[in-house]
Design an enzyme around this catalytic site. Structure first.
Site, mmCIF file in Angstrom:
data_model
loop_
_atom_site.group_PDB
_atom_site.id
_atom_site.type_symbol
_atom_site.label_atom_id
_atom_site.label_comp_id
_atom_site.label_asym_id
_atom_site.label_seq_id
_atom_site.Cartn_x
_atom_site.Cartn_y
_atom_site.Cartn_z
ATOM 1 N N GLU A 38 -8.751 -11.508 -8.141
ATOM 2 C CA GLU A 38 -7.867 -10.353 -7.927
ATOM 3 C C GLU A 38 -6.639 -10.392 -8.844
ATOM 4 O O GLU A 38 -6.195 -9.339 -9.322
ATOM 5 C CB GLU A 38 -7.448 -10.275 -6.452
ATOM 6 C CG GLU A 38 -8.635 -9.925 -5.556
ATOM 7 C CD GLU A 38 -8.278 -9.763 -4.095
ATOM 8 O OE1 GLU A 38 -9.084 -9.154 -3.368
ATOM 9 O OE2 GLU A 38 -7.202 -10.231 -3.669
ATOM 10 N N THR A 98 -6.145 -7.583 10.436
ATOM 11 C CA THR A 98 -6.373 -6.347 9.681
ATOM 12 C C THR A 98 -5.878 -5.115 10.439
ATOM 13 O O THR A 98 -5.212 -4.255 9.871
ATOM 14 C CB THR A 98 -7.880 -6.201 9.368
ATOM 15 O OG1 THR A 98 -8.318 -7.371 8.670
ATOM 16 C CG2 THR A 98 -8.149 -4.972 8.519
ATOM 17 N N ARG A 140 1.988 -6.924 9.542
ATOM 18 C CA ARG A 140 1.246 -5.798 10.124
ATOM 19 C C ARG A 140 1.608 -5.609 11.592
ATOM 20 O O ARG A 140 1.708 -4.480 12.080
ATOM 21 C CB ARG A 140 -0.259 -6.028 9.951
ATOM 22 C CG ARG A 140 -0.731 -5.835 8.503
ATOM 23 C CD ARG A 140 -2.105 -6.421 8.292
ATOM 24 N NE ARG A 140 -2.699 -6.052 7.002
ATOM 25 C CZ ARG A 140 -3.815 -6.578 6.543
ATOM 26 N NH1 ARG A 140 -4.468 -7.505 7.238
ATOM 27 N NH2 ARG A 140 -4.313 -6.200 5.374
ATOM 28 N N ARG A 172 -1.730 -14.897 4.187
ATOM 29 C CA ARG A 172 -2.648 -14.285 5.164
ATOM 30 C C ARG A 172 -2.112 -14.440 6.587
ATOM 31 O O ARG A 172 -2.197 -13.521 7.399
ATOM 32 C CB ARG A 172 -4.054 -14.909 5.062
ATOM 33 C CG ARG A 172 -4.882 -14.472 3.869
ATOM 34 C CD ARG A 172 -5.220 -12.998 3.820
ATOM 35 N NE ARG A 172 -6.079 -12.538 4.880
ATOM 36 C CZ ARG A 172 -6.799 -11.403 4.840
ATOM 37 N NH1 ARG A 172 -6.756 -10.613 3.766
ATOM 38 N NH2 ARG A 172 -7.529 -11.039 5.850
ATOM 39 N N HIS A 219 -2.231 -5.434 1.250
ATOM 40 C CA HIS A 219 -3.451 -6.185 0.959
ATOM 41 C C HIS A 219 -3.013 -7.585 0.555
ATOM 42 O O HIS A 219 -2.004 -7.742 -0.129
ATOM 43 C CB HIS A 219 -4.222 -5.569 -0.216
ATOM 44 C CG HIS A 219 -5.238 -6.516 -0.780
ATOM 45 N ND1 HIS A 219 -6.495 -6.667 -0.222
ATOM 46 C CD2 HIS A 219 -5.158 -7.424 -1.799
ATOM 47 C CE1 HIS A 219 -7.144 -7.613 -0.895
ATOM 48 N NE2 HIS A 219 -6.358 -8.090 -1.848
ATOM 49 N N LYS A 247 0.818 -1.212 0.000
ATOM 50 C CA LYS A 247 0.000 0.000 0.000
ATOM 51 C C LYS A 247 0.861 1.275 0.000
ATOM 52 O O LYS A 247 2.058 1.217 0.305
ATOM 53 C CB LYS A 247 -0.919 -0.032 1.231
ATOM 54 C CG LYS A 247 -1.925 -1.196 1.198
ATOM 55 C CD LYS A 247 -2.909 -1.142 2.365
ATOM 56 C CE LYS A 247 -3.960 -2.235 2.251
ATOM 57 N NZ LYS A 247 -5.051 -2.089 3.245
ATOM 58 N N ASN A 284 -2.288 -0.278 6.892
ATOM 59 C CA ASN A 284 -1.829 -1.573 7.403
ATOM 60 C C ASN A 284 -0.923 -2.332 6.426
ATOM 61 O O ASN A 284 -0.943 -3.558 6.365
ATOM 62 C CB ASN A 284 -3.032 -2.417 7.855
ATOM 63 C CG ASN A 284 -3.992 -2.706 6.715
ATOM 64 O OD1 ASN A 284 -3.791 -2.237 5.605
ATOM 65 N ND2 ASN A 284 -5.021 -3.490 6.982
ATOM 66 N N PHE A 307 -15.940 4.017 6.121
ATOM 67 C CA PHE A 307 -14.545 4.304 5.757
ATOM 68 C C PHE A 307 -14.236 4.014 4.283
ATOM 69 O O PHE A 307 -13.095 4.159 3.848
ATOM 70 C CB PHE A 307 -13.584 3.505 6.644
ATOM 71 C CG PHE A 307 -13.789 2.010 6.601
ATOM 72 C CD1 PHE A 307 -13.271 1.234 5.570
ATOM 73 C CD2 PHE A 307 -14.510 1.368 7.600
ATOM 74 C CE1 PHE A 307 -13.461 -0.135 5.524
ATOM 75 C CE2 PHE A 307 -14.714 -0.012 7.565
ATOM 76 C CZ PHE A 307 -14.189 -0.761 6.521
ATOM 77 N N TYR A 320 -12.520 -3.105 -3.485
ATOM 78 C CA TYR A 320 -13.029 -3.021 -2.103
ATOM 79 C C TYR A 320 -14.550 -3.031 -2.052
ATOM 80 O O TYR A 320 -15.140 -2.498 -1.119
ATOM 81 C CB TYR A 320 -12.470 -1.776 -1.407
ATOM 82 C CG TYR A 320 -11.019 -1.924 -1.007
ATOM 83 C CD1 TYR A 320 -10.600 -2.961 -0.169
ATOM 84 C CD2 TYR A 320 -10.057 -1.013 -1.440
ATOM 85 C CE1 TYR A 320 -9.270 -3.098 0.209
ATOM 86 C CE2 TYR A 320 -8.722 -1.147 -1.069
ATOM 87 C CZ TYR A 320 -8.346 -2.191 -0.243
ATOM 88 O OH TYR A 320 -7.021 -2.327 0.130
HETATM 89 N N1 UDP Z 1 -10.290 -1.062 6.748
HETATM 90 C C1 UDP Z 1 -10.454 0.138 7.418
HETATM 91 N N2 UDP Z 1 -11.260 0.155 8.539
HETATM 92 C C2 UDP Z 1 -11.885 -0.957 9.001
HETATM 93 C C3 UDP Z 1 -11.706 -2.168 8.315
HETATM 94 C C4 UDP Z 1 -10.906 -2.196 7.182
HETATM 95 O O1 UDP Z 1 -9.911 1.165 7.016
HETATM 96 O O2 UDP Z 1 -12.587 -0.867 10.025
HETATM 97 C C5 UDP Z 1 -9.443 -1.091 5.554
HETATM 98 C C6 UDP Z 1 -8.070 -1.725 5.794
HETATM 99 O O3 UDP Z 1 -7.096 -0.984 5.075
HETATM 100 C C7 UDP Z 1 -8.236 -3.116 5.239
HETATM 101 C C8 UDP Z 1 -9.173 -2.859 4.064
HETATM 102 O O4 UDP Z 1 -10.074 -1.884 4.551
HETATM 103 O O5 UDP Z 1 -6.986 -3.683 4.841
HETATM 104 C C9 UDP Z 1 -9.969 -4.064 3.588
HETATM 105 O O6 UDP Z 1 -10.660 -4.620 4.678
HETATM 106 P P1 UDP Z 1 -10.710 -6.177 4.899
HETATM 107 O O7 UDP Z 1 -11.749 -6.461 5.918
HETATM 108 O O8 UDP Z 1 -10.811 -6.876 3.592
HETATM 109 O O9 UDP Z 1 -9.291 -6.466 5.605
HETATM 110 P P2 UDP Z 1 -7.992 -7.248 5.088
HETATM 111 O O10 UDP Z 1 -8.457 -8.364 4.195
HETATM 112 O O11 UDP Z 1 -7.129 -6.237 4.363
HETATM 113 O O12 UDP Z 1 -7.320 -7.760 6.339
HETATM 114 MG MG MG Z 2 -9.697 -8.303 2.575
#
Ligand code: UDP
Ligand code: MG
Length: 154
Positions: A127, A92, A103, A86, A116, A10, A113, A58, A50
């Protein structure tokens, strides 16, 4: 099963000079680099990427943050690569992510964070198609394969 997964480094990672560190994590683990490029993601692509967050408050600020700079997009290959990556990236929210995860080691934020990564084999397929053309993903002979895996693991 040998899998491919998508990782996006990112804008926070680019700005903080952590691109090399994060790529090194995946290399050191033994994942195989199948593709890598730099791109500036549009609001349209980010809306698609997204879409599972489109009703969240957000959503727009997440997309805005993701196009403040270009990002580095990678495809990593390995046995069970989707779940391996993962596990490596951690929770997250960087504040909850365990030390030792990417992270957990580099982030104090939910939004900022670092990376992705695809969250399932199905998502990885979609993707990878979204971000790479067929001729941008490479298949080659990893010379250390027998030092990474037993015969019956691959
Ligand atoms: N995100 C955020 N606030 C939240 C949850 C997610 O800003 O409360 C952002 C964060 O950058 C995250 C992205 O949205 O990486 C996608 O969310 P997801 O639940 O898919 O998390 P990830 O798969 O990245 O762990
Ligand atoms: Mg995700």
């Amino acid at each position: 099963m040998m899998e491919k997964t998508l990782v996006i480094l990112k804008p926070c990672t680019l700005q903080r000079g952590l691109i090399g560190e994060v790529i090194s994590r995946f290399e050191q683990k033994g994942l195989i680099l199948a593709g890598m490029k730099m791109a500036w993601l549009s609001d349209e692509v980010l809306s698609e990427h997204y879409t599972h967050q489109k009703d969240k408050p957000f959503f727009q600020r997440l997309k805005d943050s993701m196009n403040t700079t270009p990002v580095v997009i990678c495809c990593w290959k390995g046995v069970d690569a989707v779940s391996v990556v993962r596990t490596m990236i951690g929770a997250t929210n960087g504040r909850n992510a365990l030390p030792g995860t990417i992270r957990g080691d580099y982030s104090v934020s939910v939004q900022e964070n670092i990376v992705h990564a695809s969250d399932s084999i199905e998502t990885a397929t979609v993707e990878l198609k979204r971000f790479f053309n067929d001729d941008e993903l490479f298949s080659y002979d990893p010379v250390l394969l027998s030092n990474l895996y037993a015969n019956d693991e691959i």
